[in-house]
Motif scaffolding. Structure first.
Motif, PDB file in Angstrom:
ATOM      1  N   GLU A   5     106.770 -51.346  53.207  1.00  0.00           N
ATOM      2  CA  GLU A   5     107.106 -50.205  52.363  1.00  0.00           C
ATOM      3  C   GLU A   5     105.906 -49.279  52.195  1.00  0.00           C
ATOM      4  N   THR A   6     106.215 -47.983  52.103  1.00  0.00           N
ATOM      5  CA  THR A   6     105.162 -46.986  51.913  1.00  0.00           C
ATOM      6  C   THR A   6     105.715 -45.838  51.098  1.00  0.00           C
ATOM      7  N   ARG A   7     104.838 -45.028  50.553  1.00  0.00           N
ATOM      8  CA  ARG A   7     105.264 -43.887  49.732  1.00  0.00           C
ATOM      9  C   ARG A   7     104.781 -42.585  50.341  1.00  0.00           C
ATOM     10  N   ILE A   8     105.678 -41.585  50.291  1.00  0.00           N
ATOM     11  CA  ILE A   8     105.327 -40.206  50.634  1.00  0.00           C
ATOM     12  C   ILE A   8     105.607 -39.387  49.386  1.00  0.00           C
ATOM     13  N   SER A 209     103.500 -33.729  51.124  1.00  0.00           N
ATOM     14  CA  SER A 209     102.832 -34.311  52.285  1.00  0.00           C
ATOM     15  C   SER A 209     102.466 -33.211  53.261  1.00  0.00           C
ATOM     16  N   ALA A 210     101.360 -33.432  53.962  1.00  0.00           N
ATOM     17  CA  ALA A 210     100.991 -32.599  55.102  1.00  0.00           C
ATOM     18  C   ALA A 210     101.186 -33.429  56.360  1.00  0.00           C
ATOM     19  N   ALA A 260      96.786 -37.921  48.102  1.00  0.00           N
ATOM     20  CA  ALA A 260      97.785 -37.094  48.783  1.00  0.00           C
ATOM     21  C   ALA A 260      98.281 -37.796  50.039  1.00  0.00           C
ATOM     22  N   ALA A 261      99.577 -37.728  50.267  1.00  0.00           N
ATOM     23  CA  ALA A 261     100.174 -38.423  51.416  1.00  0.00           C
ATOM     24  C   ALA A 261     100.071 -37.575  52.671  1.00  0.00           C
ATOM     25  N   LEU A 262      99.629 -38.202  53.752  1.00  0.00           N
ATOM     26  CA  LEU A 262      99.598 -37.573  55.063  1.00  0.00           C
ATOM     27  C   LEU A 262     100.590 -38.283  55.976  1.00  0.00           C
ATOM     28  N   ILE A 263     101.205 -37.536  56.867  1.00  0.00           N
ATOM     29  CA  ILE A 263     102.063 -38.106  57.904  1.00  0.00           C
ATOM     30  C   ILE A 263     101.414 -37.789  59.240  1.00  0.00           C
ATOM     31  N   GLY A 264     101.153 -38.827  60.032  1.00  0.00           N
ATOM     32  CA  GLY A 264     100.512 -38.640  61.329  1.00  0.00           C
ATOM     33  C   GLY A 264     101.536 -38.470  62.435  1.00  0.00           C
TER      34      GLY A 264
END
Length: 350
Positions: A5-8, A209-210, A260-264
């Motif tokens: 599990e993860t959070r954005i 998210s960025a 802050a959440a990043l999405i790669g």
């Protein structure tokens, strides 16, 4: 697999595997296949109001290339090191039909504990705001706002945009976040010398998210025809881009902080690459080319590989986030190694 599990931002994903948008996310069967394969989130193929952007899809072309730049077949047998050169376009449906497709698949996604993510690409800002409000009114839970497509310089004027200036990113992001109650994820270009500046601008303007960072433009001459492959330039991506993605993720984390959440995205081919991107600072990662090339089984394989890695390390996926980024040193902080460099030059006599 609770350990994945993860959070954005305010949203929780059952795992950090995001089926990112590409042509296999146009047909109903492809969207459903990605959901049923277990992805934590599935992003719809992007749309906007531009007829020229839709026409671009009808002229799209794709080629998979090996390490010698020779075309190779698509399919499950393809080597993960295969790279893709392509030119693409937006979803062929009109906005109302596209939105109906989003709503229908959001219902399916909810049944599988998956997040369905509609994606808008910027052409005209007022049109984008209107579409974003319609997405929210339809009951969808999040919006991807893509201002980092690689094609703006090559596409018809006004079809899509590639934003490379922080002030513009801030203004555009604010225009949506100030009107919407649902979270906004902002997709940024890799065609910038300062991706962290763009990420900071998006986050400070209210994005949850960025997404770091979109594909690059490339052009490859064909040695037989002596013309460009595909006749022009195209978006270029593959495994080789993973170190660039991880570099930008680490710098973005340093610029905006760990909260802050990043999405790669870009260069991620499977579960171990997902782990690498998370260690570099991503809370989740998108796979598009790998799935498009090798099929939807890539999703399940990636989840299983990531889970096995976390289990072997005695860690959760969330534990991975930023560990390598936070351990990263500058060149000036690295110890001197005397003449170590001499071990890495070729013999100077024949």
């Amino acid at each position: 697999m609770a350990r994945l599990e993860t959070r954005i931002g305010q949203l929780c994903l059952k795992n950090p595997v995001i089926a990112a948008p590409a042509e296999h996310m146009i047909a109903d069967g492809g969207i459903r296949a990605a959901i049923e394969a277990g992805a934590g989130a599935v992003v719809m193929k992007s749309t906007n109001e531009s007829a020229a952007a839709k026409a671009q899809l009808r002229a799209a072309e794709y080629v998979a290339l090996d390490a010698h730049w020779s075309p190779v077949p698509w399919g499950p047998q393809a080597d993960p090191a295969t790279v893709i050169l392509s030119r693409s376009g937006l979803h062929p449906l009109g906005f109302e039909d596209w939105l109906a497709q989003c709503v229908a698949h959001d219902k399916i996604a909810r049944e599988h504990d998956c997040l369905l993510v509609p994606s808008l690409i910027l052409a005209d800002l007022e049109q984008a705001i209107g579409m974003a409000l319609a997405v929210q009114e339809a009951g969808l839970r999040v919006l991807e706002f893509n201002i980092g497509t690689p094609y703006a310089r090559e596409a018809a004027e006004g079809a899509v945009t590639t934003e490379t200036v922080g002030a513009r990113v801030a203004m555009l992001t604010s225009a949506l976040t100030e009107r919407l109650e649902i979270p906004v994820w902002v997709k940024l270009t890799g065609q910038s010398n300062d991706v962290p500046q763009l990420a900071r601008a998006a986050i400070e303007a209210g994005a949850q998210s960025a997404i770091v960072a979109g594909r690059l433009l490339g052009m490859l001459p064909d040695l037989t025809t002596q013309e460009p492959m595909l006749g022009t330039s195209g978006g270029f991506g593959g495994f080789w881009n993973l170190p660039l993605t991880c570099h930008w993720l680490a710098l973005c984390r340093a610029a905006i902080g760990p909260g802050a959440a990043l999405i790669g995205i870009n260069g991620i081919t499977g579960g171990h690459d997902i782990a690498r991107a998370m260690l570099a600072g991503a809370s989740a990662t998108g796979l598009a080319s790998a799935i498009m090339l090798r099929g939807f089984d890539v999703i399940e394989e990636s989840i299983e590989t990531l889970d096995a890695y976390c289990q072997a390390k005695g860690m959760t996926a969330a534990d991975l986030i930023g560990r390598a980024a936070d351990a990263r040193k500058s060149f000036a902080e690295m110890p001197e190694l005397d003449a170590h460099w001499t071990k890495f030059v070729p013999p100077q006599s024949r």
